[in-house]
Scaffold this motif. Structure first.
Motif, PDB file in Angstrom:
ATOM      1  N   ASP A  46       7.421 105.706  20.812  1.00 23.54           N
ATOM      2  CA  ASP A  46       6.447 105.242  19.822  1.00 23.54           C
ATOM      3  C   ASP A  46       6.413 106.171  18.612  1.00 23.54           C
ATOM      4  O   ASP A  46       6.311 105.708  17.469  1.00 23.54           O
ATOM      5  N   SER A  47       6.511 107.468  18.890  1.00 22.47           N
ATOM      6  CA  SER A  47       6.527 108.409  17.773  1.00 22.47           C
ATOM      7  C   SER A  47       7.762 108.204  16.896  1.00 22.47           C
ATOM      8  O   SER A  47       7.674 108.195  15.668  1.00 22.47           O
ATOM      9  N   ILE A  48       8.914 107.996  17.559  1.00 20.68           N
ATOM     10  CA  ILE A  48      10.149 107.777  16.789  1.00 20.68           C
ATOM     11  C   ILE A  48      10.072 106.475  16.008  1.00 20.68           C
ATOM     12  O   ILE A  48      10.508 106.399  14.846  1.00 20.68           O
ATOM     13  N   LEU A  49       9.508 105.413  16.671  1.00 22.30           N
ATOM     14  CA  LEU A  49       9.388 104.133  15.967  1.00 22.30           C
ATOM     15  C   LEU A  49       8.467 104.259  14.763  1.00 22.30           C
ATOM     16  O   LEU A  49       8.719 103.650  13.714  1.00 22.30           O
ATOM     17  N   ALA A  50       7.396 105.038  14.929  1.00 26.02           N
ATOM     18  CA  ALA A  50       6.509 105.248  13.779  1.00 26.02           C
ATOM     19  C   ALA A  50       7.244 105.969  12.648  1.00 26.02           C
ATOM     20  O   ALA A  50       7.111 105.607  11.468  1.00 26.02           O
ATOM     21  N   LYS A  51       8.044 106.970  13.024  1.00 24.82           N
ATOM     22  CA  LYS A  51       8.823 107.672  12.000  1.00 24.82           C
ATOM     23  C   LYS A  51       9.843 106.733  11.362  1.00 24.82           C
ATOM     24  O   LYS A  51      10.077 106.783  10.152  1.00 24.82           O
ATOM     25  N   ILE A  52      10.465 105.872  12.207  1.00 23.30           N
ATOM     26  CA  ILE A  52      11.446 104.918  11.668  1.00 23.30           C
ATOM     27  C   ILE A  52      10.771 103.954  10.702  1.00 23.30           C
ATOM     28  O   ILE A  52      11.328 103.616   9.648  1.00 23.30           O
ATOM     29  N   GLU A  53       9.549 103.520  11.092  1.00 21.98           N
ATOM     30  CA  GLU A  53       8.837 102.597  10.207  1.00 21.98           C
ATOM     31  C   GLU A  53       8.524 103.243   8.864  1.00 21.98           C
ATOM     32  O   GLU A  53       8.708 102.624   7.810  1.00 21.98           O
TER      33      GLU A  53
END
Length: 453
Positions: free
Chosen positions: A220-227
């Motif tokens: 989730d943290s990586i997806l937030a960074k990706i977003e």
């Protein structure tokens, strides 16, 4: 008669709860048939043994009323019995008890009541006996199937055979029970192993669940960074280096490029250094977008951006200076350079229109300049500086910058000219015409603002 009644009463009352009253029966007055008479002579000394026997036979158990009756009778008979005084004097004879007969009647009533109760019990017993006898007669009247010797032997053999079969079945059941017990032990062993495996499984499951949760949080943290990165990338994708490097706007009556004003007014005499810098930025921008499409774009008129001292070369290789200050003798070359700049911009606009037609863009959406260019005029305003008013010349330069901005928007919407071209793929760049249409829609108010001012 009195003695028989007393004995009868004593036998009847013996079955009830009595007090142990020992009473000596009185002497019989009347002669009883079958008993020899007492001698009438002097007083006889009785035999000691006979007296003891008579005394033993004279003790009976009577209830308290009966005992009191016979005590009173014995006293009333006289018998020479006197009670001694306490002081040792002569005894005084007791008075006869007149209620003795009534006491006897009371005892007889009680005996009759007890006899009646026992009679009821006897009747109940008689009824039970009669019922028992009736059952016996019924059983005796039934027919009895008596087996013969042969049938008895057959039945015995059959029972013995059944017994052997049952014993064999019991042995077989015991064997099966032993097998089931052994299997049960094996199953219990397997069950214990399965419990250990289950416990190990749940421990591993909990570890895996913990790792999964941690990985999910990391994901989730990586997806937030990706977003966030994608939003930033989209912003960078829509950002064009030329649009940022060459911002075209207006400042009052002047059109500006990179915050440099282009033009002069009588009340606001702009320095030639600022005008030369503005022309240098405009020439660099037009040269960049024209050079990108070469050789498809003929690019007959060459623009030579050289900072604040740009020059323009025509198709005959004649070079004209596009910087000042200018005077009466140099104004013709300066005017020629500005006219060649307009011609180059017009040729690029015609090239952009032909490209839109090749891409099957509707005719009404094909590229065209907001301000028409004819020779040295932009929307009927001459760009020449020598034979023109400063207000008209400044207005023509402002419209020229507006046309240049429209050309820049078309270029951004139809090319991959990005500062991050090494990291941005072609799929991240909008399709040809899509961004241009949005840019043109955004540019119309700007062009209108430029024209109004």
């Amino acid at each position: 008669m009195q003695g028989s009644s007393i004995h009868g009463a004593g036998s009847v009352l013996g079955s009830t709860r009595m007090e142990h009253s020992f009473v000596v029966l009185p002497k019989q007055r009347n002669q009883v048939p079958g008993v020899p008479p007492r001698p009438c002579g002097g007083v006889m000394q009785p035999d000691t043994s006979q007296l003891g026997k008579a005394m033993e036979e004279s003790f009976v158990v009577l209830p308290p009323p009966a005992a009191s009756v016979y005590k009173s009778d014995s006293v009333s008979d006289g018998g020479g019995a006197n009670l001694p005084k306490s002081d040792g004097g002569t005894s005084v004879p007791t008075q006869p008890n007149n209620s003795g007969f009534h006491s006897t009647i009371t005892v007889l009533k009680r005996a009759f009541h007890i006899a009646t109760t026992q009679t009821q019990e006897v009747e109940d017993v008689n009824r039970d006996i009669k019922a028992y006898e009736a059952c016996l007669q019924c059983l005796e009247g039934e027919q009895r199937n008596v087996l013969s010797e042969a049938d008895f032997l057959k039945e015995k053999l059959k029972i013995e055979e059944d017994e052997r079969k049952l014993e064999a079945a019991i042995e077989e059941t015991e064997k099966q029970c032993a097998q089931v017990t052994a299997e049960l032990k094996q199953l219990e062993l397997k069950s214990s192993r399965f419990k250990e495996l289950e416990e190990r499984y749940w421990n591993e499951f909990n570890d895996f669940q913990f790792q999964l949760i941690s990985h999910q949080e990391e994901k989730d943290s990586i997806l937030a960074k990706i977003e966030v990165s994608q939003a930033h990338l989209e912003l960078l994708t829509r950002t064009n280096v030329l649009n940022d490097a060459f911002p075209i706007w207006y400042d009052g009556e002047f059109g500006t490029i990179c915050n440099f004003r282009l033009g002069r007014l009588p009340k606001i005499p702009i320095e030639w250094d600022e005008i030369n810098a503005a022309w240098g930025q405009a020439c660099l921008l037009l040269h960049t977008i024209a050079q990108y499409f070469w050789p498809k774009f003929p690019y007959r008129i060459k623009i030579l951006p050289m900072g604040s001292y740009p020059r323009i070369r025509d198709s005959s290789n004649n070079t004209y200076e596009l910087f000042g200050p200018v005077n009466l003798f140099w104004s013709t070359r300066y005017d020629k350079a500005m006219t060649l700049f307009l011609t180059c911009l017009k040729e690029f606009a015609e090239f952009a229109n032909s490209k839109d037609k090749e891409n099957n863009i509707p005719l009404e959406k094909c590229f065209k300049l907001p301000y028409k260019i004819e020779n040295d005029r932009v929307e009927n305003y001459s760009i020449k500086q020598s034979v023109n008013k400063q207000e008209n010349w400044t207005k023509a330069l402002k419209y020229t910058l507006c046309n240049l901005k429209w050309a820049l928007y078309w270029f951004i919407g139809n090319t991959n000219f990005q500062p991050l071209s090494t990291t941005v793929s072609s799929r991240d760049v909008p399709a040809a015409g899509s961004l241009y249409s949005s840019r043109t829609a955004d540019s119309k108010p700007e062009s209108q603002n430029l024209s109004k001012h």
